[in-house]
Design an enzyme around this catalytic site. Structure first.
Site, short mmCIF file in Angstrom:
data_model
loop_
_atom_site.label_atom_id
_atom_site.label_comp_id
_atom_site.label_asym_id
_atom_site.label_seq_id
_atom_site.Cartn_x
_atom_site.Cartn_y
_atom_site.Cartn_z
N CYS A 1 -3.35 5.99 -5.01
CA CYS A 1 -2.64 5.97 -3.72
C CYS A 1 -2.14 7.37 -3.36
O CYS A 1 -2.96 8.22 -3.03
CB CYS A 1 -1.52 4.93 -3.80
SG CYS A 1 -1.05 4.33 -2.18
N HIS B 1 -3.14 0.19 -6.18
CA HIS B 1 -2.39 0.31 -7.44
C HIS B 1 -2.90 -0.73 -8.43
O HIS B 1 -2.52 -1.89 -8.33
CB HIS B 1 -0.90 0.02 -7.21
CG HIS B 1 -0.22 1.02 -6.33
ND1 HIS B 1 0.52 2.06 -6.83
CD2 HIS B 1 -0.16 1.13 -4.99
CE1 HIS B 1 1.00 2.77 -5.84
NE2 HIS B 1 0.61 2.23 -4.71
N GLU C 1 -2.09 -0.53 -11.58
CA GLU C 1 -1.08 -0.56 -12.66
C GLU C 1 0.01 -1.58 -12.43
O GLU C 1 0.68 -1.98 -13.38
CB GLU C 1 -0.48 0.85 -12.85
CG GLU C 1 0.54 1.29 -11.80
CD GLU C 1 -0.08 1.69 -10.47
OE1 GLU C 1 -1.32 1.64 -10.34
OE2 GLU C 1 0.69 2.02 -9.55
N1 GLN Z 1 1.87 6.39 2.11
C1 GLN Z 1 2.07 7.12 0.89
C2 GLN Z 1 1.74 8.59 1.06
O1 GLN Z 1 1.38 9.03 2.09
C3 GLN Z 1 1.28 6.55 -0.25
C4 GLN Z 1 1.80 5.19 -0.63
C5 GLN Z 1 1.60 4.84 -2.07
O2 GLN Z 1 1.40 5.71 -2.91
N2 GLN Z 1 1.76 3.57 -2.38
O3 GLN Z 1 1.82 9.33 0.11
#
Ligand code: GLN
Length: 200
Positions: A85, A180, A182
């Site tokens: 992410c 994610h 994890e």
């Molecule tokens: N929207 C977040 C970002 O721009 C990422 C979200 C996440 O890691 N769950 O970093």
């Protein structure tokens, strides 16, 4: 895990994000895990997980703590990294919809768009078939997730949503997922990351 005794310690980028969940998964797989906050911490590890969180904050803190340059150097030198992410956003060569002045570490030849699902689909869960990981499907949790919009030549697409949007990629020893694993008890991406560390 076969060969885990010969593995070097692995790190989790720990200036921001869901650090603890990644530490837990990696420890379950038998890894010696270090939290990485400084360039000295980084020197002790043979691979790094960059967690989910907020990529713009990770970017600012990594510059503030003097980690950006050594991280870029290690990535260029072939250190295995797994980004989830926000961590995927940090690994992207190019960010779409970053905040003003937002920088990434780079390494993955992709364009990643932040917050790609908008407010209606802010967060959702789905099961993804990922041939590289085999059965069963991966239960994927998306939280204000990015998508990979453009994929360079050396990049393998590991998974797409049913509509074709790319949500998991690999290039050499760099692995990135928009979701994610994890938080859902899924450890196969972390195992793949540790395989990269063992091979490095
Ligand atoms: N929207 C977040 C970002 O721009 C990422 C979200 C996440 O890691 N769950 O970093």
């Amino acid at each position: 895990m076969a060969g885990s005794r010969s593995l070097p310690p692995v790190g989790v980028f720990a200036l921001q994000g869901d650090v603890r969940e990644h530490v837990t998964v990696l420890q379950h797989l038998g890894a010696d895990v270090r939290e990485v906050r400084t360039p000295a911490d980084l020197e002790t590890v043979g691979g790094l997980v960059i967690p989910g969180g907020e990529s713009s904050v990770m970017d600012k803190l990594s510059r503030l703590f003097g980690l950006q340059a050594p991280l870029r150097e290690r990535i260029r030198a072939g250190m295995p990294v797994y980004g989830t992410c926000a961590g995927l956003i940090m690994l992207a060569d190019s960010i779409a919809d970053g905040i003003t002045g937002q920088e990434s570490l780079g390494g993955l030849d992709v364009v990643v768009r932040r917050n790609a699902f908008g407010s209606q689909l802010d967060s959702f869960e789905t099961d993804l078939d990922i041939p590289a990981l085999g059965e069963p499907p991966v239960h994927a949790v998306f939280i204000r997730a990015p998508v990979v919009e453009t994929v360079g030549e050396g990049v393998s697409v590991l998974s797409t949503l049913p509509d074709g949007r790319v949500v998991a990629v690999e290039q050499g020893r760099l692995l990135g997922t928009a979701f994610h694993p994890e938080v859902a008890g899924e450890s196969r991406f972390h195992r793949r990351f540790l395989d990269h560390v063992a091979a490095a």
